[in-house]
Design an enzyme around this catalytic site. Structure first.
Site, mmCIF file in Angstrom:
data_model
loop_
_atom_site.group_PDB
_atom_site.id
_atom_site.type_symbol
_atom_site.label_atom_id
_atom_site.label_comp_id
_atom_site.label_asym_id
_atom_site.label_seq_id
_atom_site.Cartn_x
_atom_site.Cartn_y
_atom_site.Cartn_z
ATOM 1 N N ASP A 111 -3.298 -0.964 -2.193
ATOM 2 C CA ASP A 111 -4.188 0.129 -1.845
ATOM 3 C C ASP A 111 -3.338 1.279 -1.306
ATOM 4 O OD1 ASP A 111 -3.472 -0.609 0.748
ATOM 5 O OD2 ASP A 111 -5.529 -0.854 1.462
ATOM 6 N N CYS B 6 -1.276 -4.318 1.096
ATOM 7 C CA CYS B 6 -2.151 -3.385 1.808
ATOM 8 C C CYS B 6 -1.560 -3.184 3.191
ATOM 9 C CB CYS B 6 -3.609 -3.856 1.845
ATOM 10 S SG CYS B 6 -3.986 -5.275 2.889
ATOM 11 N N THR C 213 -2.105 -4.524 6.219
ATOM 12 C CA THR C 213 -1.732 -5.776 6.888
ATOM 13 C C THR C 213 -1.439 -6.897 5.910
ATOM 14 O OG1 THR C 213 -4.016 -6.552 7.018
ATOM 15 C CG2 THR C 213 -3.171 -5.256 8.899
#
Length: 146
Positions: A7, A64, A66
């Site tokens: 992302d 992403c 985390t």
């Protein structure tokens, strides 16, 4: 062939990983995102997961902020065993013992240098089979239990 996706939170690290893969001579296919514009990690976890589960790609890497959300999304795809790793030992064990076919990384919790070492460890490790095969089969059987 390796599938890779992220992302917006993982976009910069994804670019560094792709450069590293190219330097290693590893072929990959980028499933997006293609900018740092805000987007939804489940879309890219699913895309990489489907590419791996279908056999289009042998393994995958998802990134992403985390690594948590995108790993959860990838693991919703039948046939995917995605492991979120923050150290090299976990990356080795996820391959050797769990036959993980997707690696998840957290771009906001890992430095680039460590992330690339984790990627190398993941790529250079292989499933040991034996007693671990029985355990992986039990994990995969959970998908049929609903």
């Amino acid at each position: 062939m390796l599938a890779i996706g992220s992302d917006h939170g993982g976009f910069e690290l994804k670019k560094a990983v792709m450069k590293h893969l190219a330097e290693r001579g590893v072929e990959y296919r980028d499933y997006g995102t293609f900018s740092d514009e805000s987007c939804d990690y489940p879309d890219f976890g699913e895309a990489v997961g489907r590419a791996v589960a279908s056999g289009e790609c042998e393994r995958g890497i998802v990134i992403c902020g985390t690594g948590i959300g995108i790993s959860i999304a990838a693991n919703k795809v039948r046939g995917v065993r995605c492991a979120l790793c923050g150290d090299c030992y976990s990356a080795q064990m996820c391959r050797e013992h769990n036959d993980a076919n997707v690696l998840a990384l957290g771009a906001r919790v890992l430095g680039e240098g460590l992330a690339l070492k984790i990627v190398d460890t993941y790529l250079d490790s292989s499933f040991q089979g034996g007693r671990h095969a029985r355990r992986v089969a039990k994990i995969m059987a959970l998908e049929d239990k609903g």
